[in-house]
Design an enzyme around this catalytic site. Structure first.
Site, PDB file in Angstrom:
ATOM      1  N   ASP B 230      44.885  24.514 -42.407  1.00 42.29           N
ATOM      2  CA  ASP B 230      44.468  23.920 -43.569  1.00 42.29           C
ATOM      3  C   ASP B 230      45.593  23.701 -44.704  1.00 42.29           C
ATOM      4  O   ASP B 230      46.940  23.418 -44.274  1.00 42.29           O
ATOM      5  CB  ASP B 230      43.390  24.973 -44.467  1.00 42.29           C
ATOM      6  CG  ASP B 230      42.407  24.248 -45.257  1.00 42.29           C
ATOM      7  OD1 ASP B 230      42.712  23.914 -46.021  1.00 42.29           O
ATOM      8  OD2 ASP B 230      40.974  24.253 -44.888  1.00 42.29           O
ATOM      9  N   HIS B 263      42.603  24.529 -51.425  1.00 43.96           N
ATOM     10  CA  HIS B 263      41.583  24.514 -50.303  1.00 43.96           C
ATOM     11  C   HIS B 263      41.699  25.554 -49.330  1.00 43.96           C
ATOM     12  O   HIS B 263      40.523  26.390 -49.112  1.00 43.96           O
ATOM     13  CB  HIS B 263      41.608  23.162 -49.945  1.00 43.96           C
ATOM     14  CG  HIS B 263      40.422  22.863 -48.855  1.00 43.96           C
ATOM     15  ND1 HIS B 263      40.433  23.296 -47.527  1.00 43.96           N
ATOM     16  CD2 HIS B 263      39.050  22.065 -49.116  1.00 43.96           C
ATOM     17  CE1 HIS B 263      39.402  22.562 -47.014  1.00 43.96           C
ATOM     18  NE2 HIS B 263      38.576  22.226 -48.040  1.00 43.96           N
ATOM     19  N   ASN B 356      31.825  15.520 -45.121  1.00 38.74           N
ATOM     20  CA  ASN B 356      30.849  15.396 -46.296  1.00 38.74           C
ATOM     21  C   ASN B 356      30.621  13.835 -46.683  1.00 38.74           C
ATOM     22  O   ASN B 356      30.965  13.683 -47.665  1.00 38.74           O
ATOM     23  CB  ASN B 356      31.674  15.948 -47.343  1.00 38.74           C
ATOM     24  CG  ASN B 356      32.003  17.635 -47.418  1.00 38.74           C
ATOM     25  OD1 ASN B 356      31.348  18.287 -46.292  1.00 38.74           O
ATOM     26  ND2 ASN B 356      32.847  18.163 -47.978  1.00 38.74           N
ATOM     27  N   SER B 439      33.405  22.190 -45.584  1.00 37.83           N
ATOM     28  CA  SER B 439      34.767  22.902 -45.474  1.00 37.83           C
ATOM     29  C   SER B 439      34.387  24.395 -45.923  1.00 37.83           C
ATOM     30  O   SER B 439      35.339  25.510 -45.527  1.00 37.83           O
ATOM     31  CB  SER B 439      35.691  22.603 -46.594  1.00 37.83           C
ATOM     32  OG  SER B 439      36.359  21.308 -46.484  1.00 37.83           O
TER      33      SER B 439
END
Lengths: 87, 495
Positions: B230, B263, B356, B439
């Site tokens: 990530d 994130h 998404n 996520s």
């Protein structure tokens, strides 16, 4: 005027057993059209060159696949303004 | 019930187990046994697992006893077969057609001549103090995506110039950085100045994650190693990261900490947060050995597939049992596919976000057959009704009508599982924030899977190889329960 084919980055990934063979790495290093950028991964190479040259080179090595380097993002669920109005 | 379709069943690599370099053991593996059992055309074949999963199919053709089969199945049986035989690739039969040029489409929206300017002031509902750094997005035409956006300054203010028609903001979204719930206003009358008061996040109130899974003990997940590929993880007081790597070209290989976007830290908190009840966030498997692999550069919102694959190889080498990839893109590529096959062949399970794009197709690498793709669901009552999260409430609803598949979630036949991904409170630099996304759903599945594997242990004890990752996948799928959204939306269901 001669226009050189556009160079891009590509991933060469070894799909055979074990670590990538040294002979293949040597072949990439010896190539005049393809530049080796990174060989630190056990089963991959990052190279730069015209697509045709990279694919031709990979075609001479068994058990390798080629993919163009591209970016992936973290998915963003927020709504986006698509068309900002002009003043 | 959906009509049956044709699929080709394949070994993880190539068209035959033997030609793929997979040495056939003296005792047949479950996959080898399965392929051999459907070597002849048959009208009704039922494949079953010990955990109760089942798939019905018609076998139409076979290349070889250990090779490709042409079968006909319904979509629900495809999901079932993934549980029964997690190592088998299920590829829809495709037919190539002449490539017709696409028709031209209108892409531009008419430019308005008259505009109106409004100043939005964002404050805390508790003490009236300004909230700086919040993203404010006002839509005059939500469906067309027309509007204006900006970020609040130190005084909590932002100016928006909007199309004057109607003098209404159809949707007004406020997304704070941390500490508050976002706000959503509908059909807000445009005034020269407007004030929006945000509700602070109370860590004592359960979000969707804690609603479904409760407050987990600190030891949960011990013996399992989880890698987060990530934007990097930490520093945060609720997180203990044992190590990792940075695979971004030109950056320090040892700098696996967050790149500033938060994130990866939020994702890691969902899996392994170790905060105290009511004062921090507790993840779903706080006892795991947590590792961070940063693939996004400082200030970058995109990661190279090369960096991602290098990180995946490294995570496998470091002994990660589960790898969480809350990222994706639209394009398939052979190198990524090969890296996921390698990970599975070395006993590691890869869990990916579906993406998404609002009911779009499952993003890659989630769409890869051997990756576990996760869609996002939410639950009414786990976030304020006037918060930004309410915009994601959308059909289909579950058997329990409070549950829904998030409006932003991608869906499709590649979905394996659904996880909570709406208004999930987790760690970010300097505090806590409630975020939405597949996520967030992805690490929810990773966390519960880690807890499950640590409890069962039998898969973890196996030699690192394809059979181990297949067994882990089988255990995870067997633990899933359908919650009423349908297979395109939830796959096998929720853990």
């Amino acid at each position: 005027m001669i226009v050189a084919p556009m160079s891009k980055k590509f991933i060469l990934r070894y799909c055979g057993k074990g670590a990538k063979p040294a002979t293949a790495v040597a072949r990439v290093k010896a190539s005049e059209d393809v530049k080796l950028l990174d060989d630190s991964s056990p089963r991959m190479l990052l190279v730069e060159g015209p697509k045709q040259a990279v694919e031709a080179l990979a075609g001479t090595m068994s058990d390798w696949v080629v993919s163009a380097e591209r970016t992936m993002k973290v998915p963003n669920p927020r709504p986006q303004v698509r068309s900002k109005r002009a003043a | 019930m959906a009509a049956p379709r044709r699929f080709v069943l394949l070994p993880p690599l190539g068209v035959r187990l033997a030609s793929a370099g997979i040495r056939l053991a003296r005792r047949a593996s479950p996959l080898e046994h399965f392929l051999a059992s459907i070597d002849r055309p048959a009208r009704r074949v039922l494949a079953r697992s010990g955990e109760g999963a089942a798939a019905r199919m018609q076998v139409l053709d076979s290349v070889h006893a250990d090779g490709a089969k042409l079968v006909e199945m319904r979509p629900e049986d495809v999901v079932g077969l993934r549980s029964v035989q997690p190592g088998v690739r299920i590829v829809p039969e495709v037919f190539f057609r002449p490539a017709r040029a696409p028709r031209p489409q209108v892409l531009s929206v008419a430019v308005a001549r008259r505009t109106v300017t409004t100043t939005v002031r964002v404050v805390s509902r508790t003490d009236g103090k300004p909230v700086a750094g919040a993203d404010v997005i006002g839509f005059t035409d939500y469906a067309a995506g027309e509007g204006a956006q900006g970020r609040t300054d130190a005084a909590g203010k932002v100016r928006l110039r909007l199309r004057a028609t109607g003098r209404k903001i159809e949707r007004l979204f406020i997304f704070p950085v941390l500490g508050f719930w976002g706000a959503l206003g509908k059909n807000v009358a445009v005034k020269a100045e407007m004030e929006v008061a945000l509700r602070p996040i109370d860590l004592r109130v359960p979000d969707a994650l804690r609603h479904f899974y409760g407050f987990t003990p600190l030891a949960m997940g011990r013996a399992v190693t989880v890698g987060i590929i990530d934007t990097g993880v930490g520093d945060h007081p609720d997180l203990v990261v044992e190590g990792g790597a940075n695979t971004v070209q030109g950056e320090k290989p040892g700098d696996w900490r967050d790149n500033g976007t938060g994130h990866g830290t939020h994702v890691a908190g969902i899996v392994a947060g170790r905060g105290a009840n009511g004062r921090g966030v507790r993840g779903l498997a706080p006892g795991v050995h947590l590792r961070s692999y940063r693939v996004f550069g400082k200030g970058d919102d995109g990661a190279s597939n090369y960096s991602i694959l290098k990180a995946l190889d490294r995570a496998v080498e470091d002994g990660c049992d589960l790898v969480n990839m809350s990222l994706g893109g639209p394009d398939r590529d052979e190198a990524t596919r090969s890296a996921i096959i390698d990970a599975r062949a070395q006993g590691t399970l890869v869990i990916c976000a579906a993406g998404n794009d609002g009911r779009g197709p499952v993003a890659y690498p989630g769409a890869e057959q051997l990756a576990i793709a996760v869609s996002a669901m939410g639950r009414r009552g786990t976030f304020p009704a006037d918060s930004t999260h309410a915009a994601e409430i959308m059909a289909p609803y579950g058997k329990d009508r409070a549950n829904f598949i998030a409006g932003f979630s991608n869906v499709g036949p590649e979905i394996d599982l659904a996880g909570p991904g709406v208004a999930i409170v987790s760690a970010v630099r300097g505090g806590y924030a409630a975020w939405d996304g597949t996520s967030m759903a992805c690490p929810a599945v990773t966390g519960v899977a880690a807890a499950l594997l640590a409890r069962e242990r039998r898969a973890l004890r196996m030699v690192r190889g394809q059979a181990r990752s297949d067994e882990m996948a089988r255990l995870v799928f067997a633990a899933a329960r359908a919650v009423g959204f349908g297979v395109r939306f939830e796959g096998r269901g929720m853990l």
